[in-house]
Design a protein around this motif. Structure first.
Motif, short mmCIF file in Angstrom:
data_model
loop_
_atom_site.label_atom_id
_atom_site.label_comp_id
_atom_site.label_asym_id
_atom_site.label_seq_id
_atom_site.Cartn_x
_atom_site.Cartn_y
_atom_site.Cartn_z
N ASP A 1 7.20 -48.36 -31.43
CA ASP A 1 7.45 -48.60 -29.83
C ASP A 1 7.93 -49.98 -29.89
O ASP A 1 7.17 -50.92 -30.18
CB ASP A 1 6.15 -48.15 -29.30
CG ASP A 1 6.40 -48.39 -27.90
OD1 ASP A 1 7.25 -48.68 -27.17
OD2 ASP A 1 5.18 -48.30 -26.99
N SER B 1 2.25 -45.78 -37.45
CA SER B 1 3.53 -45.23 -36.81
C SER B 1 4.18 -44.17 -37.51
O SER B 1 3.96 -44.21 -38.85
CB SER B 1 4.41 -46.37 -36.67
OG SER B 1 4.99 -46.81 -37.83
N VAL C 1 10.03 -42.28 -40.93
CA VAL C 1 11.42 -41.25 -40.87
C VAL C 1 11.36 -40.69 -42.35
O VAL C 1 11.48 -41.40 -43.24
CB VAL C 1 12.59 -42.33 -40.57
CG1 VAL C 1 13.74 -41.41 -40.87
CG2 VAL C 1 12.43 -43.07 -39.25
N CYS D 1 9.98 -46.54 -40.65
CA CYS D 1 9.10 -45.84 -39.45
C CYS D 1 9.60 -46.24 -38.19
O CYS D 1 10.35 -47.01 -37.96
CB CYS D 1 7.65 -46.30 -39.58
SG CYS D 1 7.50 -48.28 -39.35
N LEU D 2 9.05 -45.35 -37.16
CA LEU D 2 9.61 -45.49 -35.97
C LEU D 2 8.54 -46.33 -35.11
O LEU D 2 7.06 -45.90 -35.20
CB LEU D 2 9.58 -44.01 -35.07
CG LEU D 2 10.61 -43.35 -35.69
CD1 LEU D 2 10.51 -41.87 -34.96
CD2 LEU D 2 12.06 -43.66 -35.54
#
Length: 145
Positions: free
Chosen positions: A29, A17, A20, A26-27
């Motif tokens: 889903d 992923s 940031v 982290c981003l």
């Protein structure tokens, strides 16, 4: 276990992923993560059941092995006791046979001594009788002269 495969997929998703900047975060889903968690929930009971079965089977095998070990120990102890008893019986038989032999030898000595004394007594009487007979013969011969 299938749960490990699911965890590996989750770990791979987190590692891939995007992060940031300047935060170490982290981003992810949300839908994908929730789908993995749902799959984990579905698979977890099967894995828990399988782990529980493995644990119970392990315990059963250990108890069976312990029982078998106890039986082997009891058999060995019984065999040892039997051999000791057999040895004691043999030892007592040898002791009794030695006592019987000693008693028989003592009786044989006593019989031999008794036989010698008896023979000596009979020979002594025969000698006395022969001495008397010889004297009677001498007396008779002297009378004849």
């Amino acid at each position: 276990m299938e749960i490990l495969t699911i965890l590996e997929t989750l770990e791979e998703l987190v590692e891939k992923s995007p992060s940031v900047p300047f935060s170490g975060k982290c981003l992810l889903d949300r839908e994908e993560i929730l789908e993995i968690i749902k799959e984990m929930r579905l698979k977890l009971p099967d894995d828990i059941k399988q782990a529980k079965w493995v644990k119970e089977e392990r315990q059963r095998i250990l108890l069976e092995a312990q029982r078998e070990a106890n039986n082997i120990m009891k058999d060995a102890e019984n065999k040892i006791a039997s051999l000791v008893d057999e040895h004691e019986i043999t030892k007592k038989a040898y002791e009794q046979s030695n006592e019987i032999i000693a008693a028989a030898q003592k009786n044989a000595r006593e019989v031999r001594l008794g036989a010698r004394e008896y023979a000596d007594g009979v020979l002594n009487k025969v000698e006395d009788i022969l001495t008397e007979a010889a004297e009677v013969i001498r007396t008779n011969r002297e009378e004849l002269k």
